[in-house]
Design an enzyme around this catalytic site. Structure first.
Site, PDB file in Angstrom:
ATOM      1  N   LYS A 137       0.864  -1.182   0.000  1.00 26.66           N
ATOM      2  CA  LYS A 137       0.000   0.000   0.000  1.00 26.66           C
ATOM      3  C   LYS A 137       0.897   1.228   0.000  1.00 26.66           C
ATOM      4  CE  LYS A 137       0.987   1.359   4.401  1.00 26.66           C
ATOM      5  NZ  LYS A 137       1.711   2.612   4.731  1.00 26.66           N
ATOM      6  N   PRO A 194      10.123  -4.422   0.392  1.00 31.95           N
ATOM      7  CA  PRO A 194      11.192  -4.087   1.337  1.00 31.95           C
ATOM      8  C   PRO A 194      10.661  -3.884   2.744  1.00 31.95           C
ATOM      9  CG  PRO A 194      10.630  -2.177   0.003  1.00 31.95           C
ATOM     10  CD  PRO A 194       9.876  -3.332  -0.579  1.00 31.95           C
ATOM     11  N   MET A 195      11.438  -4.305   3.729  1.00 32.90           N
ATOM     12  CA  MET A 195      11.077  -4.074   5.132  1.00 32.90           C
ATOM     13  C   MET A 195      11.548  -2.681   5.524  1.00 32.90           C
ATOM     14  SD  MET A 195      12.077  -7.867   6.605  1.00 32.90           S
ATOM     15  CE  MET A 195      11.442  -7.565   8.258  1.00 32.90           C
ATOM     16  N   GLY A 196      10.801  -2.037   6.413  1.00 34.47           N
ATOM     17  CA  GLY A 196      11.167  -0.698   6.841  1.00 34.47           C
ATOM     18  C   GLY A 196      11.022   0.319   5.737  1.00 34.47           C
ATOM     19  N   GLY A 197      10.044   0.101   4.847  1.00 35.01           N
ATOM     20  CA  GLY A 197       9.886   0.994   3.710  1.00 35.01           C
ATOM     21  C   GLY A 197       8.630   1.843   3.731  1.00 35.01           C
ATOM     22  N   GLY A 198       7.679   1.503   4.614  1.00 30.89           N
ATOM     23  CA  GLY A 198       6.425   2.242   4.645  1.00 30.89           C
ATOM     24  C   GLY A 198       5.395   1.733   3.665  1.00 30.89           C
ATOM     25  N   GLY A 228       4.260  -4.055   4.229  1.00 27.34           N
ATOM     26  CA  GLY A 228       4.453  -5.460   3.880  1.00 27.34           C
ATOM     27  C   GLY A 228       4.075  -6.443   4.977  1.00 27.34           C
ATOM     28  N   GLY A 229       4.524  -6.191   6.200  1.00 29.12           N
ATOM     29  CA  GLY A 229       4.212  -7.095   7.306  1.00 29.12           C
ATOM     30  C   GLY A 229       2.725  -7.136   7.614  1.00 29.12           C
ATOM     31  N   SER A 248       0.333  -6.432   5.503  1.00 29.42           N
ATOM     32  CA  SER A 248      -0.308  -7.097   4.373  1.00 29.42           C
ATOM     33  C   SER A 248      -0.179  -8.609   4.482  1.00 29.42           C
ATOM     34  CB  SER A 248       0.320  -6.607   3.065  1.00 29.42           C
ATOM     35  OG  SER A 248      -0.278  -7.227   1.955  1.00 29.42           O
ATOM     36  N   ASP A 303      -2.422  -1.062  10.445  1.00 22.61           N
ATOM     37  CA  ASP A 303      -2.602  -1.105   8.989  1.00 22.61           C
ATOM     38  C   ASP A 303      -3.241  -2.408   8.506  1.00 22.61           C
ATOM     39  OD1 ASP A 303      -1.513   1.380   8.691  1.00 22.61           O
ATOM     40  OD2 ASP A 303       0.404   0.719   7.863  1.00 22.61           O
TER      41      ASP A 303
END
Length: 298
Positions: free
Chosen positions: A20, A103-107, A110-111, A113, A145
């Site tokens: 997102k 990517p992790m820590g990207g905003g 992902g986690g 989702s 989220d």
């Protein structure tokens, strides 16, 4: 329905777990519990992790592809499966693998989702028959989220992000870029200099499909560009070519284009050390169509 009559058992089925972006993110206050009241607009993009789930009669929850640096017990994928199993009192189990490209820590969420995809997918595979609202309530306990990914439509969100109003923003092409840094959401929201008093939007302000205009902004970006020169430098470069804004708490930045070709053209010019991909905005999550097709086969 008994497990023996479950047609999904022992079948490996793939599910998308999309990213997102926050087209804007206003922080309108802080609550007594430390959480922040937000006003934001979520939109999906057609760039997804892929989760493969196999429902089993064996009751264990097995993550076959551990994520480096994340203990399985702390992984939102495992937590989501266990949460649903307990809520639905399901006797079944699942084997889960993930092809992780977000990517992790990207905003990009992902986690969250991943957790939402597990809840929605297992609700179908285990035939738990929980409503979308029930799943969203479960998901909120895993992260603010998670509900937007469960509902699966672009939305204006209020509260901590759980109060959703469906919206229909433009679906342009985006160049998503990430500088060589990762940003902790917790550190951003606990920072003393985070703007927390943005004026609430009036309903009339939302009567537009263009949410990257100057009427909107990202309060987290205001903080991040002060503390992360990599993000500040990248944004300053991108805005010379296209409307650009940080998503969530960063570090990813999205730039808007009217065509895929335009986005790829700028991608080819990016400075060294910047990772990127091109994706189109989506007002409906690709997970919805997969679940709809599976539901027809029950």
């Amino acid at each position: 329905m008994t497990s023996s009559s479950n047609s999904f058992l022992n079948k490996a089925i793939e599910f998308p777990s999309p990213a997102k972006i926050n087209l804007f993110l206003h922080i309108v206050g802080q609550r007594d519990d430390g959480y922040h009241n937000l006003e934001t607009l979520f939109q999906f993009i057609d760039h997804s992790d892929t989760l493969t789930l196999t429902a089993t009669e064996k009751p264990t929850i097995d993550l076959l592809t551990p994520i480096e640096g994340v203990n399985n017990e702390d992984n939102l994928i495992v937590k989501a499966a266990r949460l649903l199993k307990k809520k639905a009192n399901s006797p079944l189990g699942v084997q889960i693998s993930i092809n992780k490209i977000l990517p992790m820590g990207g905003g990009l969420g992902g986690g969250s989702s991943n957790a939402a995809t597990v809840l929605v997918a297992l609700n179908t595979l285990w035939q738990c028959q929980l409503s979308t609202s029930d799943l969203a309530t479960l998901g909120l306990s895993l992260g603010a989220d998670v509900p937007i990914f469960i509902h699966g439509f672009a939305a204006f969100a209020q509260g901590v992000g759980e109060k959703l109003t469906a919206m229909d923003p433009e679906e342009p092409w985006y160049l998503i870029t990430k500088p060589e840094c990762s940003i902790s959401t917790q550190q951003v929201f606990t920072a003393a200099d985070l703007p927390r008093k943005t004026k609430r939007l009036s309903p009339s302000a939302l009567d537009t499909r263009d949410f990257i205009s100057d009427k909107f902004h990202n309060d987290c970006q205001t903080l991040v560009i002060k503390h992360y020169p990599e993000v500040a430098k990248l944004l300053a470069w991108l805005v010379e070519y296209a409307p650009s804004r940080m998503t969530g708490t960063g570090a990813c930045v999205f730039s808007r284009f009217s065509s895929q070709q335009e986005a790829r053209s700028l991608q080819a010019k990016l400075p060294k050390g910047v990772s990127s991909f091109v994706a189109q905005g989506l007002n409906k999550s690709p997970l919805c169509s997969v679940i709809a097709k599976l539901s027809l086969s029950i």
